[in-house]
Design a protein around this motif. Sequence first.
Motif, PDB file in Angstrom:
ATOM      1  N   PHE A 122       0.854  -1.194   0.000  1.00  0.00           N
ATOM      2  CA  PHE A 122       0.000   0.000   0.000  1.00  0.00           C
ATOM      3  C   PHE A 122       0.885   1.238   0.000  1.00  0.00           C
ATOM      4  N   SER A 123       0.451   2.270  -0.737  1.00  0.00           N
ATOM      5  CA  SER A 123       1.125   3.566  -0.698  1.00  0.00           C
ATOM      6  C   SER A 123       0.068   4.648  -0.773  1.00  0.00           C
ATOM      7  N   TYR A 124       0.273   5.714  -0.011  1.00  0.00           N
ATOM      8  CA  TYR A 124      -0.714   6.787   0.042  1.00  0.00           C
ATOM      9  C   TYR A 124      -0.688   7.642  -1.220  1.00  0.00           C
ATOM     10  N   LYS A 125       0.480   7.756  -1.840  1.00  0.00           N
ATOM     11  CA  LYS A 125       0.618   8.489  -3.093  1.00  0.00           C
ATOM     12  C   LYS A 125       1.521   7.689  -4.012  1.00  0.00           C
ATOM     13  N   GLU A 126       1.531   8.072  -5.294  1.00  0.00           N
ATOM     14  CA  GLU A 126       2.292   7.326  -6.287  1.00  0.00           C
ATOM     15  C   GLU A 126       3.759   7.191  -5.897  1.00  0.00           C
ATOM     16  N   ARG A 127       4.352   8.285  -5.420  1.00  0.00           N
ATOM     17  CA  ARG A 127       5.784   8.271  -5.146  1.00  0.00           C
ATOM     18  C   ARG A 127       6.118   8.129  -3.654  1.00  0.00           C
ATOM     19  N   SER A 128       5.112   7.894  -2.835  1.00  0.00           N
ATOM     20  CA  SER A 128       5.379   7.755  -1.403  1.00  0.00           C
ATOM     21  C   SER A 128       5.925   6.354  -1.102  1.00  0.00           C
ATOM     22  N   GLN A 133       5.742   4.433  10.274  1.00  0.00           N
ATOM     23  CA  GLN A 133       6.121   3.190   9.608  1.00  0.00           C
ATOM     24  C   GLN A 133       4.954   2.566   8.839  1.00  0.00           C
ATOM     25  N   GLY A 134       3.713   2.843   9.287  1.00  0.00           N
ATOM     26  CA  GLY A 134       2.549   2.290   8.589  1.00  0.00           C
ATOM     27  C   GLY A 134       1.674   1.404   9.442  1.00  0.00           C
ATOM     28  N   LYS A 135       1.795   1.533  10.776  1.00  0.00           N
ATOM     29  CA  LYS A 135       1.024   0.667  11.679  1.00  0.00           C
ATOM     30  C   LYS A 135      -0.480   0.828  11.480  1.00  0.00           C
ATOM     31  N   THR A 136      -0.915   2.077  11.347  1.00  0.00           N
ATOM     32  CA  THR A 136      -2.353   2.343  11.208  1.00  0.00           C
ATOM     33  C   THR A 136      -2.885   1.862   9.865  1.00  0.00           C
ATOM     34  N   THR A 137      -1.979   1.685   8.895  1.00  0.00           N
ATOM     35  CA  THR A 137      -2.401   1.309   7.550  1.00  0.00           C
ATOM     36  C   THR A 137      -3.182   0.006   7.534  1.00  0.00           C
ATOM     37  N   ILE A 138      -2.720  -0.981   8.286  1.00  0.00           N
ATOM     38  CA  ILE A 138      -3.417  -2.273   8.251  1.00  0.00           C
ATOM     39  C   ILE A 138      -4.828  -2.157   8.821  1.00  0.00           C
ATOM     40  N   LEU A 139      -5.008  -1.292   9.817  1.00  0.00           N
ATOM     41  CA  LEU A 139      -6.356  -1.066  10.352  1.00  0.00           C
ATOM     42  C   LEU A 139      -7.241  -0.430   9.292  1.00  0.00           C
ATOM     43  N   ASN A 140      -6.680   0.546   8.572  1.00  0.00           N
ATOM     44  CA  ASN A 140      -7.444   1.232   7.530  1.00  0.00           C
ATOM     45  C   ASN A 140      -7.800   0.306   6.371  1.00  0.00           C
ATOM     46  N   VAL A 141      -6.891  -0.612   6.055  1.00  0.00           N
ATOM     47  CA  VAL A 141      -7.156  -1.563   4.970  1.00  0.00           C
ATOM     48  C   VAL A 141      -8.252  -2.536   5.367  1.00  0.00           C
ATOM     49  N   LEU A 142      -8.143  -3.126   6.558  1.00  0.00           N
ATOM     50  CA  LEU A 142      -9.115  -4.133   6.989  1.00  0.00           C
ATOM     51  C   LEU A 142     -10.489  -3.540   7.276  1.00  0.00           C
ATOM     52  N   SER A 143     -10.534  -2.254   7.634  1.00  0.00           N
ATOM     53  CA  SER A 143     -11.833  -1.613   7.894  1.00  0.00           C
ATOM     54  C   SER A 143     -12.438  -1.004   6.637  1.00  0.00           C
ATOM     55  N   GLY A 144     -11.720  -1.117   5.490  1.00  0.00           N
ATOM     56  CA  GLY A 144     -12.271  -0.633   4.226  1.00  0.00           C
ATOM     57  C   GLY A 144     -12.027   0.822   3.938  1.00  0.00           C
ATOM     58  N   ILE A 145     -11.263   1.511   4.797  1.00  0.00           N
ATOM     59  CA  ILE A 145     -10.987   2.927   4.562  1.00  0.00           C
ATOM     60  C   ILE A 145     -10.041   3.083   3.373  1.00  0.00           C
ATOM     61  N   TYR A 146      -9.061   2.161   3.253  1.00  0.00           N
ATOM     62  CA  TYR A 146      -8.146   2.172   2.113  1.00  0.00           C
ATOM     63  C   TYR A 146      -8.114   0.792   1.473  1.00  0.00           C
ATOM     64  N   GLN A 147      -7.699   0.758   0.221  1.00  0.00           N
ATOM     65  CA  GLN A 147      -7.593  -0.503  -0.510  1.00  0.00           C
ATOM     66  C   GLN A 147      -6.131  -0.799  -0.815  1.00  0.00           C
ATOM     67  N   LEU A 148      -5.790  -2.069  -0.765  1.00  0.00           N
ATOM     68  CA  LEU A 148      -4.432  -2.488  -1.074  1.00  0.00           C
ATOM     69  C   LEU A 148      -4.095  -2.180  -2.534  1.00  0.00           C
ATOM     70  N   ASP A 206     -11.737 -16.991   5.583  1.00  0.00           N
ATOM     71  CA  ASP A 206     -12.270 -18.369   5.633  1.00  0.00           C
ATOM     72  C   ASP A 206     -12.043 -19.088   4.308  1.00  0.00           C
ATOM     73  N   ASN A 207     -10.783 -19.001   3.813  1.00  0.00           N
ATOM     74  CA  ASN A 207     -10.323 -19.670   2.593  1.00  0.00           C
ATOM     75  C   ASN A 207     -10.949 -19.123   1.306  1.00  0.00           C
ATOM     76  N   GLU A 208     -11.560 -17.966   1.367  1.00  0.00           N
ATOM     77  CA  GLU A 208     -12.145 -17.349   0.169  1.00  0.00           C
ATOM     78  C   GLU A 208     -11.472 -16.007  -0.101  1.00  0.00           C
ATOM     79  N   LYS A 209     -10.937 -15.850  -1.333  1.00  0.00           N
ATOM     80  CA  LYS A 209     -10.312 -14.595  -1.723  1.00  0.00           C
ATOM     81  C   LYS A 209     -11.395 -13.550  -1.998  1.00  0.00           C
ATOM     82  N   LEU A 210     -11.228 -12.381  -1.378  1.00  0.00           N
ATOM     83  CA  LEU A 210     -12.236 -11.324  -1.528  1.00  0.00           C
ATOM     84  C   LEU A 210     -11.566 -10.031  -1.985  1.00  0.00           C
ATOM     85  N   ASP A 211     -12.247  -9.330  -2.874  1.00  0.00           N
ATOM     86  CA  ASP A 211     -11.771  -8.017  -3.319  1.00  0.00           C
ATOM     87  C   ASP A 211     -12.401  -6.927  -2.466  1.00  0.00           C
ATOM     88  N   ASN A 212     -11.570  -6.097  -1.908  1.00  0.00           N
ATOM     89  CA  ASN A 212     -12.015  -4.932  -1.134  1.00  0.00           C
ATOM     90  C   ASN A 212     -12.986  -5.280  -0.011  1.00  0.00           C
TER      91      ASN A 212
END
Length: 532
Positions: free
Chosen positions: A330-336, A360-375, A383-389
Amino acid sequence: MKDIKDMFKFVNKRKMLLVLFLAVLYNLSVYGSSFALSYYITSPLTIKKLTSLLIVISVLYVISLALRWIYVKYSQVFLYRIQLDAEQFFYRKLQKMDPQNISKYHTGYIQNAISNTSEEYACFFETITDEVIPLVVGLISFIYVALKQSLLIGGILLFLFIVAFIVRIKQTKNKAVYLSRFGKSRSSYYAALFDFIQNILTVIKLNASEFTNKVLKKKTDVFFEDLQDLENQSAKVYVTFDFFINLIYIFIVIASLITIHNGGDALPYLVFYVSIIGKIATELTTCSREVEHVVKFWTLKKQLDEIMENDENTIKITKWNKLELKDGEFSYKERSKVIRLPEFVFNKKDKISIMGESGQGKTTILNVLSGIYQLKNGQIIIDNEKLDNPKLDVVYISQDVELFDLSIRDNLTLGKNISDKKIMELFEDAGLMEWYANLANGLDEMVGEKGVKLSAGQRQRLNIIRGILIDKEVYFFDEPTSNLDKESEERIVRMIDKYLSEKTYIVVTHRDSIKRLCNQHYVFKDHTMYKV
């Protein structure tokens, strides 16, 4: 068109029809005076005719006043309701908005766009009732009398009105580019103004008045430059339209001269035309502005659509047993700096700590899993199923505490029926009873905008209490004790252990005291997360 249909759904159809019906009745009574003039003012003009005319006009006037009172009484409330319902319609859309899109815009900009769009939406209905209906009634009356006088005269007058209206609409549509530019500069100005007002204490503390004034001055200059361009186009529209209206007046005089030359009585027609043409011209002018409101509405609506791009593919996960994140980037901007999440496993009932230096990016994983940001890259397997967003249904307790400008009770319960006894128990555990005892209004005490009446520590503890009262299965904590002293921190650690021992949670923290509650541990180094 779908959004327009969706917005039309919240309009009260029964009240709308009532307002339209009242508008028709009122305008019939207004234009009735022109018919009365043409009926009674004929050659030779007598006292009897004038007396009858006076009586008829007086009666019509009283009727129009009564109808106007009833019409205004219902229509204004109806129009305000439309605007408020439109604002709430956009607010509901805002709630479903992709958080990444929200972060691209200042909330003042979004607020101004919603307010302006809703206002223009209400103006659309207002013009129908106040301008379109009077215009339609007036034109029907005008055409009827003109055709009665002569098919040729009626046809020419109708043609001139149609041409005048088409030219006005075409020129108004050409203003769309200038309206769009003006709308953006206006929203940009008010976004900056709202931002500085909301943060006025920061402006004063930093002695940043000169800077903020310069920013507003620059945006004001752009605002008025775009406004001047817009008004230049408006001037062209008005001059052209006035030319056609005066052309209609000239033709009426010529037609009257021809009628007299042929031995006819032109007086009743001339009186009728003179009495009604001004009203119709006014309605045509105002009604053609409806196109401006439509253009403004669509322009503003387009801006909101660009902001409110809802992610239809987002899946909200409420029940699950195991979550795996693999090869995440994950990156917040193209060049970050790229934040790497090579492997993360999150089982139900797990208590996970994530530690590392700031940035370092600790909060990033919380934001990704809560749907605030996308990988940017990687997989999330639930549960063994690949999910988008995917978006986990969680209670997210952030270190940036923002309370609503409501009472303490409303901020804590969010409308749920929770007893004072339960709240007092949590206050006792959090060490807030002494503070609470000094509140003049108890739980009904207002906290002020963003909780400004409270200290940082009080806001943070109330935020944790609110999270506990929400009572969900999964919790995310982002530095939950960052603003607390050691004694208060220990209290919060005990509260988390007491009330959330059967829950699943992730804690981003610098504090070892919270770490001891967890059974799984991760750390960030060089913007990469590792399991300890």
